[in-house]
Design a protein around this motif. Structure first.
Motif, PDB file in Angstrom:
ATOM      1  N   SER A 106       0.948  -1.319   0.134  1.00 40.96           N
ATOM      2  CA  SER A 106      -0.181  -0.043  -0.062  1.00 40.96           C
ATOM      3  C   SER A 106       0.790   1.325  -0.038  1.00 40.96           C
ATOM      4  O   SER A 106       0.373   2.328  -0.219  1.00 40.96           O
ATOM      5  N   GLN A 107       2.042   1.029   0.429  1.00 43.79           N
ATOM      6  CA  GLN A 107       3.091   2.114   0.205  1.00 43.79           C
ATOM      7  C   GLN A 107       4.484   1.771   0.058  1.00 43.79           C
ATOM      8  O   GLN A 107       4.759   0.532   0.475  1.00 43.79           O
ATOM      9  N   THR A 108       5.268   2.527  -0.540  1.00 41.89           N
ATOM     10  CA  THR A 108       6.586   2.340  -0.953  1.00 41.89           C
ATOM     11  C   THR A 108       7.474   2.210   0.248  1.00 41.89           C
ATOM     12  O   THR A 108       8.673   1.548   0.424  1.00 41.89           O
ATOM     13  N   SER A 109       7.025   2.700   1.546  1.00 37.37           N
ATOM     14  CA  SER A 109       7.539   2.519   2.588  1.00 37.37           C
ATOM     15  C   SER A 109       7.839   0.988   3.051  1.00 37.37           C
ATOM     16  O   SER A 109       8.738   0.759   4.020  1.00 37.37           O
ATOM     17  N   ALA A 110       7.099   0.317   2.255  1.00 32.78           N
ATOM     18  CA  ALA A 110       7.280  -1.360   2.601  1.00 32.78           C
ATOM     19  C   ALA A 110       8.901  -1.835   2.461  1.00 32.78           C
ATOM     20  O   ALA A 110       9.325  -2.672   2.895  1.00 32.78           O
TER      21      ALA A 110
ATOM     22  N   PHE B 189      -1.113   0.017  -4.120  1.00 29.59           N
ATOM     23  CA  PHE B 189      -2.286  -0.434  -4.003  1.00 29.59           C
ATOM     24  C   PHE B 189      -3.092   0.040  -2.837  1.00 29.59           C
ATOM     25  O   PHE B 189      -2.829  -0.249  -1.561  1.00 29.59           O
ATOM     26  N   ARG B 190      -4.413   0.285  -2.947  1.00 33.03           N
ATOM     27  CA  ARG B 190      -5.235   0.534  -1.976  1.00 33.03           C
ATOM     28  C   ARG B 190      -6.736   0.239  -2.095  1.00 33.03           C
ATOM     29  O   ARG B 190      -7.058   0.918  -3.478  1.00 33.03           O
ATOM     30  N   ASN B 191      -7.210  -0.189  -1.254  1.00 39.00           N
ATOM     31  CA  ASN B 191      -8.758  -0.579  -1.406  1.00 39.00           C
ATOM     32  C   ASN B 191      -9.555   0.576  -1.169  1.00 39.00           C
ATOM     33  O   ASN B 191     -10.035   0.778  -0.034  1.00 39.00           O
ATOM     34  N   GLU B 192      -9.772   1.419  -2.020  1.00 41.05           N
ATOM     35  CA  GLU B 192     -10.373   2.881  -1.513  1.00 41.05           C
ATOM     36  C   GLU B 192     -11.197   3.164  -2.972  1.00 41.05           C
ATOM     37  O   GLU B 192     -10.825   3.034  -4.058  1.00 41.05           O
ATOM     38  N   ALA B 193     -11.907   4.038  -2.637  1.00 38.96           N
ATOM     39  CA  ALA B 193     -13.041   4.954  -3.830  1.00 38.96           C
ATOM     40  C   ALA B 193     -12.055   5.366  -4.700  1.00 38.96           C
ATOM     41  O   ALA B 193     -11.357   6.303  -3.988  1.00 38.96           O
TER      42      ALA B 193
ATOM     43  N   HIS C  56      -7.660  10.067  -6.806  1.00 36.69           N
ATOM     44  CA  HIS C  56      -7.574   8.953  -5.942  1.00 36.69           C
ATOM     45  C   HIS C  56      -7.432   7.808  -6.853  1.00 36.69           C
ATOM     46  O   HIS C  56      -8.852   7.659  -7.508  1.00 36.69           O
ATOM     47  N   GLU C  57      -6.577   6.957  -6.689  1.00 37.36           N
ATOM     48  CA  GLU C  57      -6.883   5.730  -7.690  1.00 37.36           C
ATOM     49  C   GLU C  57      -6.612   4.385  -6.717  1.00 37.36           C
ATOM     50  O   GLU C  57      -6.004   4.447  -5.631  1.00 37.36           O
ATOM     51  N   ASN C  58      -6.980   3.521  -7.187  1.00 40.83           N
ATOM     52  CA  ASN C  58      -6.755   2.120  -6.365  1.00 40.83           C
ATOM     53  C   ASN C  58      -5.326   1.481  -6.597  1.00 40.83           C
ATOM     54  O   ASN C  58      -4.793   0.817  -5.842  1.00 40.83           O
TER      55      ASN C  58
ATOM     56  N   PHE D 162       1.273   5.305  -8.135  1.00 41.67           N
ATOM     57  CA  PHE D 162       2.779   5.034  -8.190  1.00 41.67           C
ATOM     58  C   PHE D 162       3.088   6.239  -6.926  1.00 41.67           C
ATOM     59  O   PHE D 162       2.910   7.399  -6.859  1.00 41.67           O
ATOM     60  N   GLN D 163       4.002   5.585  -6.122  1.00 38.33           N
ATOM     61  CA  GLN D 163       4.870   6.599  -5.263  1.00 38.33           C
ATOM     62  C   GLN D 163       6.429   6.350  -5.568  1.00 38.33           C
ATOM     63  O   GLN D 163       6.920   5.283  -6.106  1.00 38.33           O
ATOM     64  N   MET D 164       7.103   7.294  -5.017  1.00 35.56           N
ATOM     65  CA  MET D 164       8.662   7.120  -5.018  1.00 35.56           C
ATOM     66  C   MET D 164       9.112   7.555  -3.504  1.00 35.56           C
ATOM     67  O   MET D 164       9.136   8.623  -3.114  1.00 35.56           O
TER      68      MET D 164
ATOM     69  N   LEU E  10      -2.737  20.158  -3.141  1.00 42.08           N
ATOM     70  CA  LEU E  10      -2.783  18.894  -3.206  1.00 42.08           C
ATOM     71  C   LEU E  10      -1.581  18.100  -2.508  1.00 42.08           C
ATOM     72  O   LEU E  10      -0.366  18.591  -2.608  1.00 42.08           O
ATOM     73  N   GLU E  11      -1.926  17.125  -1.706  1.00 41.54           N
ATOM     74  CA  GLU E  11      -0.957  16.353  -1.012  1.00 41.54           C
ATOM     75  C   GLU E  11      -0.039  15.653  -1.793  1.00 41.54           C
ATOM     76  O   GLU E  11      -0.654  14.811  -2.758  1.00 41.54           O
ATOM     77  N   LEU E  12       1.348  15.848  -1.874  1.00 38.80           N
ATOM     78  CA  LEU E  12       1.981  15.360  -2.912  1.00 38.80           C
ATOM     79  C   LEU E  12       3.079  14.690  -2.198  1.00 38.80           C
ATOM     80  O   LEU E  12       3.527  13.198  -2.785  1.00 38.80           O
TER      81      LEU E  12
ATOM     82  N   PHE F 201      10.788  10.204   2.599  1.00 36.69           N
ATOM     83  CA  PHE F 201       9.614  10.945   1.949  1.00 36.69           C
ATOM     84  C   PHE F 201       8.788   9.947   1.030  1.00 36.69           C
ATOM     85  O   PHE F 201       9.409   9.018   0.653  1.00 36.69           O
ATOM     86  N   GLY F 202       7.849  10.170   0.804  1.00 32.32           N
ATOM     87  CA  GLY F 202       6.719   9.246  -0.172  1.00 32.32           C
ATOM     88  C   GLY F 202       6.185   9.858  -0.995  1.00 32.32           C
ATOM     89  O   GLY F 202       4.983  10.352  -0.847  1.00 32.32           O
ATOM     90  N   LEU F 203       6.965  10.339  -2.023  1.00 30.08           N
ATOM     91  CA  LEU F 203       6.582  11.348  -3.238  1.00 30.08           C
ATOM     92  C   LEU F 203       5.270  10.387  -4.115  1.00 30.08           C
ATOM     93  O   LEU F 203       5.383   9.403  -4.420  1.00 30.08           O
ATOM     94  N   GLY F 204       4.155  11.363  -4.246  1.00 27.77           N
ATOM     95  CA  GLY F 204       2.926  10.593  -5.186  1.00 27.77           C
ATOM     96  C   GLY F 204       3.432  10.908  -6.463  1.00 27.77           C
ATOM     97  O   GLY F 204       3.115  11.959  -7.073  1.00 27.77           O
ATOM     98  N   LEU F 205       3.873   9.999  -7.043  1.00 27.14           N
ATOM     99  CA  LEU F 205       4.508  10.078  -8.399  1.00 27.14           C
ATOM    100  C   LEU F 205       3.120  10.341  -9.327  1.00 27.14           C
ATOM    101  O   LEU F 205       3.474  11.120 -10.265  1.00 27.14           O
TER     102      LEU F 205
HETATM  103  C1  FA5 Z   1       2.469   7.271   2.817  1.00 29.92           C
HETATM  104  O1  FA5 Z   1       2.186   6.454   1.739  1.00 29.92           O
HETATM  105  C2  FA5 Z   1       3.615   7.283   3.409  1.00 29.92           C
HETATM  106  N1  FA5 Z   1       4.130   5.971   3.084  1.00 29.92           N
HETATM  107  C3  FA5 Z   1       4.457   8.307   2.861  1.00 29.92           C
HETATM  108  C4  FA5 Z   1       5.684   8.838   3.870  1.00 29.92           C
HETATM  109  C5  FA5 Z   1       6.791   8.068   3.244  1.00 29.92           C
HETATM  110  C6  FA5 Z   1       5.482   9.629   4.702  1.00 29.92           C
HETATM  111  C7  FA5 Z   1       8.032   8.461   4.238  1.00 29.92           C
HETATM  112  C8  FA5 Z   1       6.577   9.943   5.581  1.00 29.92           C
HETATM  113  C9  FA5 Z   1       7.889   9.032   5.340  1.00 29.92           C
HETATM  114  P1  FA5 Z   1       0.216   8.887   2.130  1.00 29.92           P
HETATM  115  O2  FA5 Z   1      -0.642   7.848   2.418  1.00 29.92           O
HETATM  116  O3  FA5 Z   1      -0.171  10.109   2.297  1.00 29.92           O
HETATM  117  O4  FA5 Z   1       1.602   8.407   2.759  1.00 29.92           O
HETATM  118  O5  FA5 Z   1       0.703   8.608   0.368  1.00 29.92           O
HETATM  119  C10 FA5 Z   1       1.719   9.503  -0.039  1.00 29.92           C
HETATM  120  C11 FA5 Z   1       1.393  10.078  -1.296  1.00 29.92           C
HETATM  121  O6  FA5 Z   1       0.939   9.241  -2.384  1.00 29.92           O
HETATM  122  C12 FA5 Z   1       0.169  11.093  -0.994  1.00 29.92           C
HETATM  123  O7  FA5 Z   1       0.516  12.233  -0.885  1.00 29.92           O
HETATM  124  C13 FA5 Z   1      -0.420  10.959  -2.621  1.00 29.92           C
HETATM  125  O8  FA5 Z   1       0.255  11.898  -3.404  1.00 29.92           O
HETATM  126  C14 FA5 Z   1      -0.065   9.770  -3.204  1.00 29.92           C
HETATM  127  N2  FA5 Z   1      -1.167   8.822  -2.648  1.00 29.92           N
HETATM  128  C15 FA5 Z   1      -1.779   8.303  -1.620  1.00 29.92           C
HETATM  129  N3  FA5 Z   1      -2.730   7.613  -1.922  1.00 29.92           N
HETATM  130  C16 FA5 Z   1      -3.085   7.858  -3.245  1.00 29.92           C
HETATM  131  C17 FA5 Z   1      -4.244   7.296  -4.148  1.00 29.92           C
HETATM  132  N4  FA5 Z   1      -5.330   6.752  -3.775  1.00 29.92           N
HETATM  133  N5  FA5 Z   1      -4.159   7.579  -5.448  1.00 29.92           N
HETATM  134  C18 FA5 Z   1      -3.309   8.262  -5.747  1.00 29.92           C
HETATM  135  N6  FA5 Z   1      -2.012   8.896  -5.190  1.00 29.92           N
HETATM  136  C19 FA5 Z   1      -2.285   8.692  -3.656  1.00 29.92           C
END
Ligand code: FA5
Length: 350
Positions: free
Chosen positions: A169-173, A202-206, A211-213, A216-218, A287-289, A315-319
């Protein structure tokens, strides 16, 4: 030479020169050389001959048999070659000297921003890591300070496999694996850990416009002695100014993530509406990025690194959202749509 042998030889040579396909050729082979074939019959008939005729007759029939075998083989090869030539002629023809079509494929906008970010971070000494999409609960949650039943899990429902593994659900994995991979060089040689790891989450969300299910993150991490929030802000600023190459408004506000302390939300003023508010930014203008923060001591410890000696940021950039902002894509769902009309219009601006 006996007349019967001569006649058979002439007949065979005529038939072999007339034959035009491989099936007919096979029939001739059987007709002359098979168990009940004409040459075999001549050999069998030898027993009727007088003793003084047998030797010469036998030698001549054997010569005819050898001739038949050689000619049948040669003619079969000729017919095979002809058949292949016919098959090739029937295939669509390609002109290898003709110029390439103008309509080449294009890179997906997420690939474009991912590569751009990789170039930026590599130039600042970061390594680029790959990580699986199917991970364990430990990797995705427990190793990053989210124990079982922690409320932070509610924000990241994902897809579970029958064997208990899950789609990350997150690249923090990957954080724990990176700390364990580069920790020894940090401790023994003083080489700082500097890594980014892009990946699909991947996230199980609307779904809605932002928001997508599947997105990509970096992730990025840096660990060394005396790493502080100033280092974090420096790298975030450099990355954003390189990606956008124009002035953009950002804001840093407190944010809670169990794996960082302190934690921040890095938001960017929505470039679709200029900060006025629209569906792409949920009408907030922001926008939360790129959430980020200083790595929690528990995470460092779990990765085998002493938090009293070393500190670091993550950091967890929303690519996917970065691609939206960079290319002015209003609805995130267009990025997974597979629509070439949408996706083929973007190019690398480097
Ligand atoms: C996290 O996933 C944390 N792992 C990020 C992090 C890493 C924080 C390291 C601190 C240190 P969050 O759930 O907010 O956090 O997601 C991070 C980013 O991913 C969001 O800001 C957004 O840009 C993107 N993101 C999250 N959920 C979605 C989604 N459903 N669709 C598209 N982008 C998303």
């Amino acid at each position: 030479m006996d007349d019967r042998i001569l006649q058979l030889k002439e007949k065979m040579e005529k038939e072999l020169s007339d034959v035009s396909d491989l099936a007919e050729m096979d029939r001739l082979r059987v007709a002359y050389l098979g168990k009940k074939g004409s040459i075999t019959a001549l050999l069998k008939g030898m027993k009727e001959l007088a003793a003084d005729q047998k030797k010469a007759f036998g030698a001549d029939v054997n010569k005819l048999k050898e001739l038949a075998m050689t000619k049948i083989e040669a003619r079969t090869q000729e017919l095979r070659k002809k058949q292949i030539e016919l098959e090739i002629a029937a295939m669509p023809q390609f002109d290898i000297s003709s110029p390439a079509p103008k309509e080449l494929g294009s890179y997906h906008p997420i690939t474009l921003v991912q590569r751009q970010c990789e170039t930026i971070f590599k130039s600042m000494g970061f390594t680029v890591e790959d990580y699986p999409e199917v991970v364990t609960d430990y990797e995705c949650f427990e190793a990053v300070n989210i124990p079982k039943h922690h409320p932070a899990r509610d924000m990241q429902d994902t897809y579970y496999l029958e064997n208990g593994q899950l789609l990350k659900s997150q690249t923090s994995a990957a954080q724990n694996a990176i700390l364990r991979k580069y920790g020894p060089a940090l401790k023994e040689k003083g080489v700082p850990i500097k890594a980014i790891f892009p990946g699909r989450c991947f996230r199980n969300e609307a779904t809605d416009a932002c928001h997508e299910n599947t997105f990509f993150q970096m992730e990025g991490m840096m660990v060394d002695k005396n790493i502080s929030i100033s280092n974090l802000i420096y790298f975030m600023k450099t990355m954003l100014s390189e990606v956008f190459r124009k002035d953009i408004r950002v804001r840093l506000r407190p944010g809670f993530f169990p794996f960082v302390e302190p934690g921040f939300e890095l938001d960017i003023s929505c470039l679709i509406c200029g900060g006025e508010g629209c569906p792409s930014c949920k009408h907030s203008g922001w926008l939360e990025l790129c959430p980020c923060g200083m790595i929690h001591p528990n995470v460092l410890r779990e990765g085998g690194i002493d938090p009293d000696e070393y500190t670091g940021f993550a950091f967890g950039l929303g690519l996917t959202r970065l691609a939206m902002m960079k290319y002015g894509i209003k609805d995130i769902r267009d990025l997974n749509s597979g629509s070439l009309k949408v996706l083929s219009q973007f190019t690398d601006d480097e």
